[in-house]
Each structure stands twice: as C-alpha cells, then as structure tokens.
Write an enzyme that holds these catalytic residues in place. Structure first.
Site, PDB file in Angstrom:
ATOM      1  N   HIS A 214       1.283  16.451   3.224  1.00  0.00           N
ATOM      2  CA  HIS A 214       1.960  15.088   3.368  1.00  0.00           C
ATOM      3  C   HIS A 214       0.528  13.861   2.423  1.00  0.00           C
ATOM      4  O   HIS A 214      -0.149  13.351   2.826  1.00  0.00           O
ATOM      5  CB  HIS A 214       2.112  14.919   4.551  1.00  0.00           C
ATOM      6  CG  HIS A 214       2.945  13.340   5.275  1.00  0.00           C
ATOM      7  ND1 HIS A 214       1.716  12.458   6.543  1.00  0.00           N
ATOM      8  CD2 HIS A 214       3.613  12.871   4.034  1.00  0.00           C
ATOM      9  CE1 HIS A 214       2.889  10.803   5.941  1.00  0.00           C
ATOM     10  NE2 HIS A 214       3.516  11.636   5.179  1.00  0.00           N
ATOM     11  N   ASP A 251       4.904  10.665  -1.454  1.00  0.00           N
ATOM     12  CA  ASP A 251       5.203  11.554  -0.141  1.00  0.00           C
ATOM     13  C   ASP A 251       4.405  13.049   0.512  1.00  0.00           C
ATOM     14  O   ASP A 251       4.059  13.037   1.487  1.00  0.00           O
ATOM     15  CB  ASP A 251       6.247  11.026   0.902  1.00  0.00           C
ATOM     16  CG  ASP A 251       6.272  10.993   1.871  1.00  0.00           C
ATOM     17  OD1 ASP A 251       5.479  10.416   2.649  1.00  0.00           O
ATOM     18  OD2 ASP A 251       6.570  11.557   3.523  1.00  0.00           O
TER      19      ASP A 251
HETATM   20  P1  ATP Z   1       4.893   6.226   4.811  1.00  0.00           P
HETATM   21  O1  ATP Z   1       4.025   7.515   5.428  1.00  0.00           O
HETATM   22  O2  ATP Z   1       5.166   5.460   5.935  1.00  0.00           O
HETATM   23  O3  ATP Z   1       5.663   6.259   3.965  1.00  0.00           O
HETATM   24  P2  ATP Z   1       2.639   5.161   3.162  1.00  0.00           P
HETATM   25  O4  ATP Z   1       1.596   6.074   3.565  1.00  0.00           O
HETATM   26  O5  ATP Z   1       3.564   5.722   1.820  1.00  0.00           O
HETATM   27  O6  ATP Z   1       3.175   5.390   4.937  1.00  0.00           O
HETATM   28  P3  ATP Z   1       2.622   2.554   2.214  1.00  0.00           P
HETATM   29  O7  ATP Z   1       4.676   2.407   2.705  1.00  0.00           O
HETATM   30  O8  ATP Z   1       2.028   2.538   1.351  1.00  0.00           O
HETATM   31  O9  ATP Z   1       2.414   3.625   3.173  1.00  0.00           O
HETATM   32  O10 ATP Z   1       1.529   1.343   3.594  1.00  0.00           O
HETATM   33  C1  ATP Z   1       1.360   0.890   2.997  1.00  0.00           C
HETATM   34  C2  ATP Z   1       0.487  -1.022   3.480  1.00  0.00           C
HETATM   35  O11 ATP Z   1       0.186  -1.521   3.665  1.00  0.00           O
HETATM   36  C3  ATP Z   1       1.893  -1.506   2.731  1.00  0.00           C
HETATM   37  O12 ATP Z   1       2.853  -2.272   3.231  1.00  0.00           O
HETATM   38  C4  ATP Z   1       0.880  -2.233   1.766  1.00  0.00           C
HETATM   39  O13 ATP Z   1       1.464  -3.183   1.446  1.00  0.00           O
HETATM   40  C5  ATP Z   1       0.132  -3.095   2.777  1.00  0.00           C
HETATM   41  N1  ATP Z   1      -1.218  -2.904   1.979  1.00  0.00           N
HETATM   42  C6  ATP Z   1      -2.395  -4.060   2.462  1.00  0.00           C
HETATM   43  N2  ATP Z   1      -3.607  -3.726   2.075  1.00  0.00           N
HETATM   44  C7  ATP Z   1      -3.774  -2.830   1.233  1.00  0.00           C
HETATM   45  C8  ATP Z   1      -4.523  -2.196   0.850  1.00  0.00           C
HETATM   46  N3  ATP Z   1      -6.080  -2.835   1.004  1.00  0.00           N
HETATM   47  N4  ATP Z   1      -4.377  -1.117   0.492  1.00  0.00           N
HETATM   48  C9  ATP Z   1      -3.369  -0.332   0.931  1.00  0.00           C
HETATM   49  N5  ATP Z   1      -2.317  -0.511   1.323  1.00  0.00           N
HETATM   50  C10 ATP Z   1      -2.604  -2.143   1.848  1.00  0.00           C
HETATM   51 MN    MN Z   2       4.859   5.996   2.016  1.00  0.00          MN
END
Ligand code: ATP
Ligand code: MN
Length: 527
Positions: A214, A251
């Site tokens: 993941h 992902d």
């Molecule tokens: P999922 O498994 O649900 O797809 P994901 O790991 O892909 O989750 P993201 O969709 O990238 O997570 O979400 C991270 C969120 O946090 C985004 O909305 C992003 O704008 C926000 N964010 C704020 N600050 C940060 C940071 N320093 N680093 C990463 N993301 C940040």
């Molecule tokens: Mn994601």
C-alpha cells in the site's frame, strides 16, 4: 450500445442488457441518463454516493480449504461460509434480471508477468467509468482474446437482509478465492472496486515472491525509484505527484525481483481544499473531461467547490494516470533506492524526517502508525492514534509477519535507505501546533532521495531512538527536531512518552514471532 448476454452467461444472468467495454462518452451519457450524476462545468462526471467511504466491517472472505490456513483471520479478515456466498450470488443474479449491466475487461497490474485479468461487472455506469480510469486498460489487441481470471459483480441496488443472509448489514463485499469472484451489494462507494482487487493481489502475490504494498511510487531524474508507504491521509498521492519526479502510481504496487510495478492505471486523489498552486497536477484533473468527481459539491454554475465538505471530507477525483504529464508510461520502475514511511502524527511528536535502521523499519512497518485529528462533532479535542499493520490492515489477507519478512528481504537485498516522514503536526499537538508545511516536507523528502542527507550529521532523539538530520537544505533547522519546535518542552516530553506507550501497547500482539532485535528497537516511554 448493447450486446447479447454471452459474456456473462456463465454467471447465470438472464435477460440482462450488457454494455461491453463502453468508452468515456457513452459512460457519461449512461450515468447521466440513469441519474447517477451530472457533468460538471469544468468537464468531469460528478456523482454523489450513498456511502462516502469503504465499509471494512462488511467485508468478508470465504473460508474454505484454500483460505483456512493461509488467511490471517481476525481483525479485518472476517470469515464467511461458501454457502452464504452461493446463496447471495443466486439472489443477486435473480435481482439483476431485466437490468442493464456494464462490463469492463481490465488488468490489475502493469507488469504482464504478474497482472491478473479482471471482468468488472457493475450496475452503475459511473462505477464502470471509475474502473476504466483506475485499472490498467488493455490494448485493442489484448482485448481480442481477453480471458478473465477474476470476476467482480457489484450491484448496489441489491441489499442483503442481515436477518436471513448471514451478513452484518444490507451492505456486503465478499471475496471468494476459490471461485475467483468478488460480490458486492448495498454500497455505491466506487473505492470498493479497487480495494477489493487490491486485497486479491495482496493474497496471491506473496506466494510468487512478489511483495504487494500500500504505497505510492515515483522515479527521479537519474532513474532512482522511491516508494511512499502510509495510511489514508498521510500524503501518498500528494507527495508522489512531485514536479521533479515521474509518477509510477499513487496507491498500490508490487515489488518483484526486477523492480516495482503499479497495480493500477489511474489515481484516486482526495480533493478537499485542494490548492491549485501547491498541487497543480492534481488540481488540473478536476478540470478535465473523463475524471470522476465523487461527492464534490457543485456550485450553481456547475463548477466544483473543492472547499465544500458538506457531503464528506473524503471528496475524491478518480482519473487515468495519463492525465498526469510527468508520469512513467509503462507504470514500472527499477528496484527502489529509497523507501519513505509517511505518518501524519497529530500528536506532533515524531520528527519531520528521520532515518530508520532495518529493525526500526520492521517495527514501524508492523506498527503502521498515524494519528487522526479529533472529529468535529463529538467534543473530543485529543487526536486519536491509528495503528494499521503494514500501513493497510484492511487490505492484507495474510499474517502481517509474512509481508514484513518479504519486505525486509527485499530491502536488505536492494540496500534501499528507509526514512520515516511525519507529514502531521509540528510545534505542538493538533490544536496547538500546526500541520507541517507541504513545502518543507517536499524539501526534506527530495533531500533524502537526492542523497543530500548522506553527508550531514544526525542526532538521536531519546524516545523513539530515531536518527534526525541536523540540517536539510531549504528547511529551517528548528523545524527538524520536534522537541525544539515545541515552546513547552515539558509538554513535548510528556506527549512523546504517551505516544511511546501507545506504540508499545499496540505492538504486544506482534511481539511473539518477531525477531528480538526488532522488539529491542521499541520506543522508550521512560527516557
Ligand atoms: P489515501 O490512502 O486515502 O489515498 P493518501 O496517503 O494518498 O491517502 P493524500 O490524499 O495525499 O493521502 O492526503 C494528504 C492530505 O494532506 C492532502 O489533502 C494534502 O494536501 C494534505 N497535507 C497537508 N500538509 C501536508 C504535508 N506536509 N505533506 C503531505 N500532505 C499534506
Ligand atoms: Mn491516495
């Protein structure tokens, strides 16, 4: 366009109209005709769904000779009998009589050696478009002699009766490894289609020596592959879309003997409060024809209001990876040189970046920590910890130890460096501190991936024994050490001890069967 029943005859479906591999134009027309959504003024198909997230408690795995001793039962892997599966399938087939169904023949996996061919049969046109965007689309030639290994039958209008059907609610997602089928009813949330097949690959691939993960993945200018593991909201999608690196996927990936490959052909990005300046590539997908926007509110003039979380905070854009300019076209990369574990620590305790030893890597991988910010409705002000093993417990049918050992072997053989990055809070826990700046997180990650941290000094913090770089180009030094970033040092120490205790408590269920060296790298609440 409708075709005859033939492609689904084996399921016993009677008198159904089948749309075989419909394209984007047709799926827009059908989704709108069926009342599933509307075309947003910026181009995407905008839909609303009855459930706005996955239903992990309604997910089951058929327990039979194949799975009895190979699936790690308990937690998210709930057994169900083959009879219950068969009865529900029969009822679904009867329910489908006279309906129209959409069929997409797709691959899960970009690597021809390891992919599976899947026949995705859905009641909703929008699911069919989601699947077209998110899975690997076969070439016209590949479609000619397409033979599905697996079938997914997803009929949201079919609702189970928990009193007689042997399931928990009207919603169910059941995986049957022997029949190579997933059946789903009751939920319109399209993410079930993708995560259902993810769970299948996570079961099948370890037997072939392939590590299913993941994580997101991208490639640097000199061909170096990086992986980003993390639970929901930690930044896999955001941080893998880096303007200086080519995106492999956001992902789900597999690590083979020769490199990594994407399981998917598209991305599923959160779009709540998306900032066009900070995240231009993802923002553009919300203005592109072919994208599916899930539970995004449209303004009067039909444009998406990305700041409106009134339907859910989990608003999503699902788009084919071709919408990202800076991508790796074949969805594959070489053996990873760097691995980043992302955590969004709302306690503000973990360092923004630190380097992990092999034992710490195992410990963090098995722990799978992130912390959610408090919910708005219930008056809770403290963050809540989430420990989800392998950074994805709901998708991992096997024992976490199997995945951890496979990852450890791969990391050791590759010599990849491993980093822990806290994309969560800094300078205090949620409420006092603030979210780490995305700019700083990107600068720290790029410094690590580009080898710029190989020559700087590191210091070890006492609670988690994590090695923290003392300087990172483009990042103020006081940000790097979390204790320095807190005004109240005593409060930091107290919160760090608390988090260390939570790590230890969670790890108790894994201690048996884990190398003592891994256990020895546990956090120390008494520092
Ligand atoms: P999922 O498994 O649900 O797809 P994901 O790991 O892909 O989750 P993201 O969709 O990238 O997570 O979400 C991270 C969120 O946090 C985004 O909305 C992003 O704008 C926000 N964010 C704020 N600050 C940060 C940071 N320093 N680093 C990463 N993301 C940040
Ligand atoms: Mn994601």
């Amino acid at each position: 366009m409708t075709t005859l029943n033939a492609p689904l005859a084996d399921l016993g479906l009677k008198n159904v109209r089948i749309h075989l591999n419909p394209g984007v134009d047709q799926l827009y027309a059908d989704a709108i005709r069926l009342g599933e959504g509307v075309r947003a003024a910026t181009g995407p198909l905008a839909v609303k769904t009855n459930k706005t997230g996955r239903s992990p408690k309604d997910r089951f795995i058929v327990e039979d000779d194949l799975t009895r001793d190979t699936v790690w039962w308990g937690g998210f892997n709930t057994p169900i009998s083959p009879d219950i599966f068969d009865r529900l399938l029969t009822k679904m087939v009867a329910h489908a009589e006279g309906k129209e169904l959409f069929v997409q023949q797709v691959y899960a996996g970009t690597d021809p050696k390891h992919r599976i061919a899947v026949r995705m049969v859905t009641e909703m046109a929008y699911h069919s478009l989601f699947i077209r965007n998110m899975f690997v689309r076969p070439s016209p030639q590949e479609l000619e002699d397409f033979q599905a290994d697996w079938t997914v039958l997803n009929i949201p209008s079919f609702k189970a009766d928990p009193a007689t059907d042997g399931v928990r609610s009207d919603t169910f997602i059941i995986v049957n490894f022997t029949k190579k089928m997933i059946i789903a009813g009751g939920t319109q949330y399209a993410g079930e289609n993708k995560k259902g097949i993810f769970g299948v690959l996570n079961f099948l691939l370890p037997e072939r020596g392939v590590m299913p993960m993941h994580c997101s993945a991208n490639i640097g200018a000199d061909g170096d592959t990086a992986l980003f593991f993390g639970l929901s909201g930690t930044g896999k999608t955001t941080l893998s879309a880096d303007p200086t690196r080519r995106l492999i996927g956001d992902d789900e990936h597999g690590w083979t003997d020769t490199g990594v490959f994407n399981f998917e052909g598209g991305c599923y990005a959160k779009v709540i409060n998306l900032n066009p300046e900070a995240e231009p590539a993802i923002y553009r997908t919300t203005e592109t024809y072919g994208t599916v926007l899930e539970n995004v509110v449209l303004r009067q003039d039909g444009t998406p209001d990305l700041d409106d979380g009134s339907l859910t905070e989990n608003t999503r854009s699902a788009y084919p990876i071709d919408q990202i300019d800076n991508r790796q076209p074949d969805g594959m990369g070489g053996i990873p040189r760097n691995i980043v574990f992302l955590t969004a620590d709302a306690y503000g305790v973990l360092p923004p970046i630190s380097r992990l030893s092999p034992e710490q890597m195992m410990y963090q991988f098995i722990s799978g920590f992130t912390a959610k910010i408090p919910g708005t409705e219930d008056g809770v002000t403290e963050p809540s910890p989430t420990f989800s093993t392998c950074f994805g417990a709901p998708f991992m049918p096997r024992h976490p130890g199997e995945y951890a050992r496979l990852l450890a072997q791969k990391v050791e053989a590759s010599g990849a460096k491993v980093w822990l990055v806290n994309t969560g809070w800094s300078g205090g826990m949620y409420g006092q501190g603030k979210r780490m700046s995305l700019k700083h997180t990107r600068a720290m990650i790029n410094a690590a991936l580009n080898g710029e941290l190989d020559s700087v000094a590191f210091e070890r913090e006492p609670f988690f024994h994590l090695e923290i770089p003392t300087e990172v180009p483009g990042v103020p030094a006081e940000v790097l050490n979390p204790r320095e970033a807190w005004a109240d040092k005593a409060a930091y120490d107290e919160t760090a001890r608390k988090l260390a205790r939570m790590f230890r408590e969670n790890f108790k269920r894994f201690e048996e069967g884990v190398d003592p060296a891994v256990t020895a790298s546990m956090p120390n609440p008494d520092a």
